[in-house]
Every structure is written in structure tokens, then in C-alpha cells.
Design a protein around this motif. Sequence first.
Motif, mmCIF file in Angstrom:
data_model
loop_
_atom_site.group_PDB
_atom_site.id
_atom_site.type_symbol
_atom_site.label_atom_id
_atom_site.label_comp_id
_atom_site.label_asym_id
_atom_site.label_seq_id
_atom_site.Cartn_x
_atom_site.Cartn_y
_atom_site.Cartn_z
ATOM 1 N N THR A 1 -5.550 7.105 8.629
ATOM 2 C CA THR A 1 -5.995 6.238 7.737
ATOM 3 C C THR A 1 -5.886 4.898 8.146
ATOM 4 O OG1 THR A 1 -6.176 5.783 5.312
ATOM 5 C CG2 THR A 1 -4.025 6.115 6.155
ATOM 6 N N GLN A 2 -6.876 3.774 7.808
ATOM 7 C CA GLN A 2 -6.885 2.431 8.309
ATOM 8 C C GLN A 2 -6.103 1.692 7.339
ATOM 9 O OE1 GLN A 2 -7.893 1.254 11.531
ATOM 10 N NE2 GLN A 2 -7.068 -0.665 10.882
ATOM 11 N N VAL A 3 -5.154 0.797 7.991
ATOM 12 C CA VAL A 3 -4.605 -0.305 7.260
ATOM 13 C C VAL A 3 -4.856 -1.537 8.059
ATOM 14 C CG1 VAL A 3 -2.391 -1.060 6.483
ATOM 15 C CG2 VAL A 3 -2.948 1.330 6.191
ATOM 16 N N THR A 4 -5.389 -2.526 7.106
ATOM 17 C CA THR A 4 -5.801 -3.766 7.692
ATOM 18 C C THR A 4 -5.014 -4.960 6.622
ATOM 19 O OG1 THR A 4 -7.914 -3.139 8.433
ATOM 20 C CG2 THR A 4 -7.743 -5.627 8.150
ATOM 21 N N PHE B 1 3.262 7.767 12.104
ATOM 22 C CA PHE B 1 2.943 6.753 13.237
ATOM 23 C C PHE B 1 1.851 5.862 13.013
ATOM 24 C CE2 PHE B 1 5.616 9.266 16.142
ATOM 25 C CZ PHE B 1 6.075 10.200 15.454
ATOM 26 N N ARG B 2 1.679 4.864 14.080
ATOM 27 C CA ARG B 2 0.378 3.892 13.866
ATOM 28 C C ARG B 2 0.112 3.630 15.193
ATOM 29 N NH1 ARG B 2 3.580 -1.155 11.263
ATOM 30 N NH2 ARG B 2 4.640 -1.954 13.201
ATOM 31 N N GLN B 3 -1.310 3.414 15.378
ATOM 32 C CA GLN B 3 -1.707 2.944 16.596
ATOM 33 C C GLN B 3 -2.822 1.726 16.320
ATOM 34 O OE1 GLN B 3 -3.727 6.036 18.944
ATOM 35 N NE2 GLN B 3 -3.333 4.916 20.598
ATOM 36 N N ALA B 4 -2.570 0.535 16.882
ATOM 37 C CA ALA B 4 -3.441 -0.676 16.890
ATOM 38 C C ALA B 4 -4.153 -0.413 17.883
ATOM 39 C CB ALA B 4 -2.718 -1.881 16.945
ATOM 40 N N PRO B 5 -5.372 -1.314 17.834
ATOM 41 C CA PRO B 5 -6.439 -1.258 18.770
ATOM 42 C C PRO B 5 -6.050 -1.734 20.269
ATOM 43 C CG PRO B 5 -7.559 -2.182 17.115
ATOM 44 C CD PRO B 5 -5.852 -2.103 16.676
ATOM 45 N N GLY B 6 -6.099 -1.044 21.356
ATOM 46 C CA GLY B 6 -5.547 -1.442 22.537
ATOM 47 C C GLY B 6 -4.201 -1.060 22.729
ATOM 48 N N LYS B 7 -3.326 -0.427 21.704
ATOM 49 C CA LYS B 7 -2.021 -0.291 21.979
ATOM 50 C C LYS B 7 -1.794 1.149 22.019
ATOM 51 C CE LYS B 7 -0.229 -4.716 20.250
ATOM 52 N NZ LYS B 7 0.656 -5.568 19.156
ATOM 53 N N GLN B 8 -0.475 1.641 22.384
ATOM 54 C CA GLN B 8 -0.203 2.964 22.114
ATOM 55 C C GLN B 8 0.299 3.471 20.958
ATOM 56 O OE1 GLN B 8 2.833 3.813 25.220
ATOM 57 N NE2 GLN B 8 1.238 4.562 26.731
ATOM 58 N N ARG B 9 0.169 4.776 20.596
ATOM 59 C CA ARG B 9 0.558 5.030 19.335
ATOM 60 C C ARG B 9 2.118 4.974 19.014
ATOM 61 N NH1 ARG B 9 -2.231 10.304 16.962
ATOM 62 N NH2 ARG B 9 -3.992 9.332 17.522
ATOM 63 N N GLU B 10 2.604 4.407 18.102
ATOM 64 C CA GLU B 10 4.116 4.307 17.918
ATOM 65 C C GLU B 10 4.606 4.762 16.747
ATOM 66 O OE1 GLU B 10 4.809 -0.100 17.806
ATOM 67 O OE2 GLU B 10 3.685 -0.280 15.854
ATOM 68 N N GLY B 11 5.910 5.096 16.529
ATOM 69 C CA GLY B 11 6.421 5.413 15.538
ATOM 70 C C GLY B 11 6.673 4.576 14.518
ATOM 71 N N VAL B 12 6.463 4.895 13.314
ATOM 72 C CA VAL B 12 6.818 3.935 12.271
ATOM 73 C C VAL B 12 8.273 4.778 11.621
ATOM 74 C CG1 VAL B 12 6.241 3.098 9.776
ATOM 75 C CG2 VAL B 12 4.511 3.295 11.910
ATOM 76 N N VAL B 13 8.148 5.895 11.024
ATOM 77 C CA VAL B 13 9.296 6.400 10.519
ATOM 78 C C VAL B 13 9.333 8.118 10.414
ATOM 79 C CG1 VAL B 13 7.954 6.230 7.888
ATOM 80 C CG2 VAL B 13 10.550 6.657 7.961
ATOM 81 N N ILE B 14 10.309 8.605 10.587
ATOM 82 C CA ILE B 14 10.241 10.091 10.533
ATOM 83 C C ILE B 14 11.419 10.639 9.427
ATOM 84 C CG2 ILE B 14 9.364 10.433 12.932
ATOM 85 C CD1 ILE B 14 12.396 10.441 14.048
ATOM 86 N N ILE B 15 11.250 11.944 9.111
ATOM 87 C CA ILE B 15 12.153 12.631 8.119
ATOM 88 C C ILE B 15 12.372 13.854 8.547
ATOM 89 C CG2 ILE B 15 10.279 13.058 6.582
ATOM 90 C CD1 ILE B 15 12.490 12.431 4.236
ATOM 91 N N TYR C 1 -1.075 7.520 11.135
ATOM 92 C CA TYR C 1 -1.135 8.763 11.162
ATOM 93 C C TYR C 1 -0.050 9.655 10.676
ATOM 94 C CZ TYR C 1 -5.007 7.802 14.671
ATOM 95 O OH TYR C 1 -6.025 7.469 15.127
ATOM 96 N N CYS C 2 -0.276 10.860 10.084
ATOM 97 C CA CYS C 2 0.698 11.475 9.420
ATOM 98 C C CYS C 2 0.965 12.695 10.684
ATOM 99 C CB CYS C 2 0.411 12.197 8.270
ATOM 100 S SG CYS C 2 1.515 13.558 7.638
ATOM 101 N N LEU D 1 0.820 -1.022 0.139
ATOM 102 C CA LEU D 1 -0.038 0.059 0.133
ATOM 103 C C LEU D 1 0.904 1.101 0.028
ATOM 104 C CD1 LEU D 1 -2.797 -0.758 2.590
ATOM 105 C CD2 LEU D 1 -3.185 -0.564 0.217
ATOM 106 N N ARG D 2 0.417 2.491 -0.506
ATOM 107 C CA ARG D 2 1.300 3.502 -0.443
ATOM 108 C C ARG D 2 0.111 4.602 0.249
ATOM 109 N NH1 ARG D 2 2.491 7.948 -5.226
ATOM 110 N NH2 ARG D 2 4.481 8.478 -4.417
ATOM 111 N N LEU D 3 0.751 5.080 1.281
ATOM 112 C CA LEU D 3 -0.241 6.071 1.904
ATOM 113 C C LEU D 3 0.370 7.543 1.538
ATOM 114 C CD1 LEU D 3 -0.070 4.658 5.684
ATOM 115 C CD2 LEU D 3 -1.644 4.082 3.655
#
Length: 123
Positions: A117-120, A36-50, A93-94, A17-19
Motif C-alpha cells: 500500500t502506497q504512503v506518500t 517493510f517498505r520500498q521507495a522508488p529506486g531503493k531496496q526493500r527495507e525493514g520497518v518493524v517486525i514482531i 508491505y506486510c 496514518l494507520r496501516l
Amino acid sequence: VQLAESGGGSVQAGGSLRLSCAASGYTDSSYCMGWFRQAPGKQREGVVIIDGDGNTRYADSVKGRFSISKDTAKNTLYLQMNSLKPEDTAKYYCAARKYGACAGFYTEYYHYWGQGTQVTVSS
């Protein structure tokens, strides 16, 4: 500053996928931005930063599979996600920080956020 994500969806494991994150309300391309991303029941976590110089930092869990890029002319940030796994399922999340230097994956230091935006990813 407004950030609007798009491109989420449902894919099978191994898919791609391309966000996109369209930024409006400012034109300073030197801001630190990230995903960043957040899964149900989990804290928001970083994916990548620039950062403002184009230096990137990826979470270990996505290294080699995800790639961040930005089009300064379009004020748009992208996240190319390949070889997706079920554990990548989350709302993505951006975020932007009103400085060129990033602040790691500490969410409290990012000033602007999109709605997500949801990714499943199914197995």
C-alpha cells in the motif's frame, strides 16, 4: 496464506496514518510478521517486525514514531505511523514468516507478502 494491506494514502509531514494487514488462509497467530517498505529506486527495507512472543524490533529511522500491533482474533496486523516525514514515502508491505522466530530484516526469509500500500508524505 494471503496478506492484504490497506490504509495507505497521502498526508502532509507531521501527519499520521494507520496501516492494516489482514491475513487469511491460516490461523496461526504465532508467526513472525512485519512491515517493510520500498521507495522508488531503493531496496526493500525493514520497518518493524514482531515475533511469536510479541517481541518487536524497529528500524532506527522509525523508532518513537511508528508502532506495530496485532489483533489475533481478527488475524490483522497494524502499523500506526505518527510524525510522518517525506522520507517515509514508500510502498509499504506486510510480510509473514512461517515460524515464530523472526529473521531480522532479511526479506529472503519471509515467506508471504502482501501487494503493498502506497504512503506518500509531502513537505
